[in-house]
Design an enzyme around this catalytic site. Sequence first.
Site, mmCIF file in Angstrom:
data_model
loop_
_atom_site.group_PDB
_atom_site.id
_atom_site.type_symbol
_atom_site.label_atom_id
_atom_site.label_comp_id
_atom_site.label_asym_id
_atom_site.label_seq_id
_atom_site.Cartn_x
_atom_site.Cartn_y
_atom_site.Cartn_z
ATOM 1 N N TRP A 265 0.692 -1.130 -0.039
ATOM 2 C CA TRP A 265 0.006 -0.067 0.243
ATOM 3 C C TRP A 265 0.783 1.438 0.092
ATOM 4 O O TRP A 265 0.482 2.176 -0.790
ATOM 5 C CB TRP A 265 -0.902 -0.052 1.291
ATOM 6 C CG TRP A 265 -2.090 -1.026 0.994
ATOM 7 C CD1 TRP A 265 -2.307 -2.063 1.543
ATOM 8 C CD2 TRP A 265 -3.010 -0.683 -0.157
ATOM 9 N NE1 TRP A 265 -3.644 -2.683 0.917
ATOM 10 C CE2 TRP A 265 -3.904 -2.171 0.018
ATOM 11 C CE3 TRP A 265 -3.279 0.104 -1.072
ATOM 12 C CZ2 TRP A 265 -5.039 -2.285 -0.718
ATOM 13 C CZ3 TRP A 265 -4.484 -0.152 -2.052
ATOM 14 C CH2 TRP A 265 -5.142 -1.216 -1.689
ATOM 15 N N ASP B 218 -1.837 6.412 6.738
ATOM 16 C CA ASP B 218 -2.981 5.480 6.141
ATOM 17 C C ASP B 218 -3.203 4.396 7.034
ATOM 18 O O ASP B 218 -2.601 3.301 7.278
ATOM 19 C CB ASP B 218 -2.339 4.950 4.433
ATOM 20 C CG ASP B 218 -3.434 4.085 4.303
ATOM 21 O OD1 ASP B 218 -4.466 3.916 4.884
ATOM 22 O OD2 ASP B 218 -3.175 3.488 3.033
ATOM 23 N N LYS C 57 -12.768 -1.754 5.849
ATOM 24 C CA LYS C 57 -12.121 -2.748 6.631
ATOM 25 C C LYS C 57 -12.513 -3.067 8.130
ATOM 26 O O LYS C 57 -13.022 -3.875 8.362
ATOM 27 C CB LYS C 57 -10.743 -2.507 6.677
ATOM 28 C CG LYS C 57 -9.946 -2.023 5.525
ATOM 29 C CD LYS C 57 -10.014 -2.951 4.325
ATOM 30 C CE LYS C 57 -9.787 -2.538 2.985
ATOM 31 N NZ LYS C 57 -8.397 -1.823 2.475
HETATM 32 C C1 LIG Z 1 -7.922 -1.187 1.501
HETATM 33 C C2 LIG Z 1 -6.682 -0.237 1.404
HETATM 34 C C3 LIG Z 1 -6.744 0.687 0.741
HETATM 35 C C4 LIG Z 1 -7.471 1.014 -0.685
HETATM 36 O O1 LIG Z 1 -8.731 1.496 -0.327
HETATM 37 P P1 LIG Z 1 -9.686 1.605 -1.661
HETATM 38 O O2 LIG Z 1 -10.945 2.036 -0.804
HETATM 39 O O3 LIG Z 1 -9.901 0.426 -2.343
HETATM 40 O O4 LIG Z 1 -9.179 2.942 -2.367
HETATM 41 C C5 LIG Z 1 -5.592 1.783 1.057
HETATM 42 N N1 LIG Z 1 -4.715 1.420 1.820
HETATM 43 C C6 LIG Z 1 -4.849 0.447 2.762
HETATM 44 C C7 LIG Z 1 -3.949 0.332 3.714
HETATM 45 C C8 LIG Z 1 -5.763 -0.466 2.574
HETATM 46 O O5 LIG Z 1 -5.840 -1.736 3.334
#
Ligand SMILES: *Cc1c(COP(=O)(O)O)cnc(C)c1O
Length: 368
Positions: free
Chosen positions: A101, A175, A199
Amino acid sequence: MARPYNFSAGPAAMPAEVLQQAAAEMLDWHGSGMSVMEMSHRGQDFGTILEAAEADLRELLAVPSHFRVLFMQGGGLAENAIVPLNLSRGQAVDFVVTGSWSQKSLKEAQRYCGARVAASNETDAHTRLPEPATWHIGADAQYVHLCSNETINGVEVHELPDLKALGSDAPLVIDFSSHVASRPVDWSRVGLAFGGAQKNLGPAGLTLVVVREDLLGHALAACPSAFDYKTVADNRSMYNTPPTYAIYMAGLTFQWLKRQTDGALRGVAAMEARNIAKAELLYGYIDQSAFYVNKVAANCRSRMNVPFFLRDESRNDAFLAGAKAASLLQLKGHKSVGGMRASIYNAMPIEGVQALVAYMRQFEQTQA
Ligand SMILES: *Cc1c(COP(=O)(O)O)cnc(C)c1O
């Protein structure tokens, strides 16, 4: 009817109580005669829902008053562009690359600013965290990006770095998509946190941004207005139509989180205690087994996403088929890593992890 245990990395399992409440309120929210999906976002009813969601989130995560909470769209991936558009001033930015990521975030930011690698664990196959003391943070860095939980690689930052102690005044951007609300956040070390909801908070479609007030108002001219944090903040996340139903679902999840207790602990602290217990159970079993292996260094193993491998990979399909028959779903690992991955977010009860470990033990025994 008992539902199967869903180990999906995201969109992921939600608390059954939340789904039941949404089902009960589907056709008529609180006597309004409407589903939340059918309401004007400018009406009083949705206003109540939005305000409660923000207040509950602030309480759960102890968000200080000099941070703004934004409910946006576009997901974590859009934030990879939106953050540099808002914070980089077109200048230098430093990235700590710890897995898939953060790698993606770096690549996207390079389109908008001078994005550099301050540290990387690529030579360790993303299995350990570079010590903050070894990070090369430039004096000109407008911010430092860190993915605090690498969903695919199963690497979690258990203590956010203190950039000031490292001699940098740059704000830390995290993030926290895949571990938001699984543990408290030390906001004194954070300038901005973003995360997709799918998530740990609710359905896909909602992106949460928590940003320190002084970082608003510096967007590049090319930044779309709907993605200018100041515009979003000034309009209380209603510059354009926000993802109303996803906000409502996240709001129900926040109320569920506030009801959770573990001994004397409540809310996110209670979740953290449970998440530690779940992770210890699963890693503990994997580590004592000669049949399964997890390759991440012990000090940065994710409590949320547990990638693991069968030492005999020819058994992968049999493992997954048996798991499905045992009502243990979505255990296949990400294609870039292979093997298996069990995502054990807040909504996964300890019973689900116990059932997974019991299945893993039984499968190991039948292979002997
Ligand atoms: C799932 C995830 C994303 C991506 O999110 P989207 O909603 O698919 O754009 C970004 N960063 C992390 C750490 C993730 O787990």
